[in-house]
Design an enzyme around this catalytic site. Structure first.
Site, PDB file in Angstrom:
ATOM      1  N   HIS A   1       0.807  -1.169   0.035  1.00 58.78           N
ATOM      2  CA  HIS A   1       0.093  -0.089   0.012  1.00 58.78           C
ATOM      3  C   HIS A   1       0.867   1.178   0.179  1.00 58.78           C
ATOM      4  O   HIS A   1       0.571   2.270   0.395  1.00 58.78           O
ATOM      5  CB  HIS A   1      -1.109  -0.040   1.079  1.00 58.78           C
TER       6      HIS A   1
ATOM      7  N   ARG B   1       6.529  -6.572   3.426  1.00 62.90           N
ATOM      8  CA  ARG B   1       5.356  -6.895   2.999  1.00 62.90           C
ATOM      9  C   ARG B   1       5.200  -6.776   1.467  1.00 62.90           C
ATOM     10  O   ARG B   1       5.583  -5.637   0.982  1.00 62.90           O
ATOM     11  CB  ARG B   1       4.017  -6.196   3.253  1.00 62.90           C
TER      12      ARG B   1
ATOM     13  N   ASP C   1      16.677 -10.362  -1.548  1.00 60.39           N
ATOM     14  CA  ASP C   1      18.020 -10.134  -1.979  1.00 60.39           C
ATOM     15  C   ASP C   1      18.538  -8.770  -1.582  1.00 60.39           C
ATOM     16  O   ASP C   1      19.946  -8.613  -1.117  1.00 60.39           O
ATOM     17  CB  ASP C   1      17.865 -10.034  -3.672  1.00 60.39           C
TER      18      ASP C   1
ATOM     19  N   GLU D   1      -6.859 -13.042   4.777  1.00 54.64           N
ATOM     20  CA  GLU D   1      -7.540 -11.811   4.850  1.00 54.64           C
ATOM     21  C   GLU D   1      -8.735 -11.753   3.974  1.00 54.64           C
ATOM     22  O   GLU D   1      -9.321 -10.808   3.383  1.00 54.64           O
ATOM     23  CB  GLU D   1      -6.657 -10.486   4.560  1.00 54.64           C
TER      24      GLU D   1
ATOM     25  N   ASP E   1      -9.080  -5.783   5.025  1.00 61.26           N
ATOM     26  CA  ASP E   1      -9.697  -6.823   3.905  1.00 61.26           C
ATOM     27  C   ASP E   1     -10.672  -8.022   4.577  1.00 61.26           C
ATOM     28  O   ASP E   1     -11.447  -8.290   3.585  1.00 61.26           O
ATOM     29  CB  ASP E   1      -8.123  -7.616   3.268  1.00 61.26           C
TER      30      ASP E   1
HETATM   31  C1  3PY Z   1      -5.929  -5.351   6.368  1.00 63.69           C
HETATM   32  O1  3PY Z   1      -6.036  -5.074   7.515  1.00 63.69           O
HETATM   33  O2  3PY Z   1      -6.290  -5.661   5.633  1.00 63.69           O
HETATM   34  C2  3PY Z   1      -4.284  -5.688   6.525  1.00 63.69           C
HETATM   35  O3  3PY Z   1      -3.785  -6.118   5.667  1.00 63.69           O
HETATM   36  C3  3PY Z   1      -3.463  -4.968   7.691  1.00 63.69           C
HETATM   37  O4  3PY Z   1      -2.282  -5.251   7.574  1.00 63.69           O
END
Ligand code: 3PY
Length: 252
Positions: free
Chosen positions: A45, A70, A84, A150, A176
């Site tokens: 994000h 991430r 890497d 998620e 999510d």
């Molecule tokens: C979410 O809350 O969807 C996330 O990925 C937060 O890390």
């Protein structure tokens, strides 16, 4: 570098960290010196590119905090770039099946366990100053793969995801997940909370560590009490926003 995240989780201790949304290495150092165990350098994000991720990973090593990256998506090229430059753990968004989790592990590990692209001269290999065999063994042993649960598809397939060899932890993304349940942002909703408890309980029963994103410390304490091992609380931008909001209020 010492991997606090791995060491503490292996010892059955809970870990605490935060996300980094800016590209500012000083904020990574502050998180480390303040005593957090890990920082999630976000590229899903945020606009951070891999050169910036490299600077942020360096800052994390300097301050003794474990750099988790991430990745943008579950793509082998994204995973390779993060590793890497020296990421010690990967957080992979939107993992919905065991097959997707297996693909992530394959991309993260060198052969024979996986198919990570091979270059023994990258930063993670100290530019070739670590003998190749030693580097490969250490990389495969130490690289952590944490997959995000998620969506309702992931909840449905959770038991299969939990059996995938090489998955070190599952990580609940509340934003999510709530969207997938048709309950966007309703983190107090009883059905939502039951689902999160269920994910935690099933992960614990399978002997897999489980993490969750929390907006506030009180929420993190609640989920830690419920069994979550890896608490990621807020982001650098959220922490700064709260401090500035308080300052403006206090000034009257
Ligand atoms: C979410 O809350 O969807 C996330 O990925 C937060 O890390």
């Amino acid at each position: 570098p010492v991997n606090r995240l791995k060491t503490k989780l292996a010892a059955g201790q809970p870990v605490a960290g935060s996300f980094l949304f800016t590209g500012e290495p000083a904020l990574v150092e502050i998180m480390g010196y303040a005593g957090l165990d890990f920082v999630v350098i976000d590229t899903e994000h945020t606009p951070n590119d891999s050169l910036q991720v490299q600077h942020l990973v360096r800052a994390a090593e300097l301050a003794g905090i474990t750099p988790v990256v991430r990745v943008l998506a579950n793509c082998s090229a994204c995973i390779l770039r993060a590793l890497d430059v020296g990421a010690q753990a990967l957080l992979i968004p939107q993992i919905n099946s065991a097959a997707e989790a297996e693909a992530a592990v394959r991309a993260a590990k060198y052969g024979p366990q996986g198919e990570r692209g091979m270059a023994g001269i990258v930063r993670a290999a100290r530019y070739g100053f670590v003998p190749l065999g030693e580097y490969i063994q250490a990389a495969n042993e130490n690289t952590m793969v944490i997959v995000q649960v998620e969506s309702m598809a992931a909840v449905h397939n959770l038991d299969a995801i939990l059996t995938v060899d090489g998955v070190d932890a599952v990580f609940i993304g509340p934003a999510d997940l709530s969207q997938s349940m048709g309950l966007t942002g309703q983190f107090e909703n009883s059905e939502f909370r039951r689902t999160v408890h269920d994910v935690i309980d099933r992960a614990k029963a399978a002997g897999v560590r489980v993490g969750i994103f929390c907006a506030k410390a009180a929420e993190a304490r609640y989920w830690r009490e419920a069994g979550a091992d890896m608490l990621a609380v807020g982001t650098d931008t959220m922490l700064f926003a709260a401090a500035v909001r308080d300052l403006v209020k206090d000034l009257g």
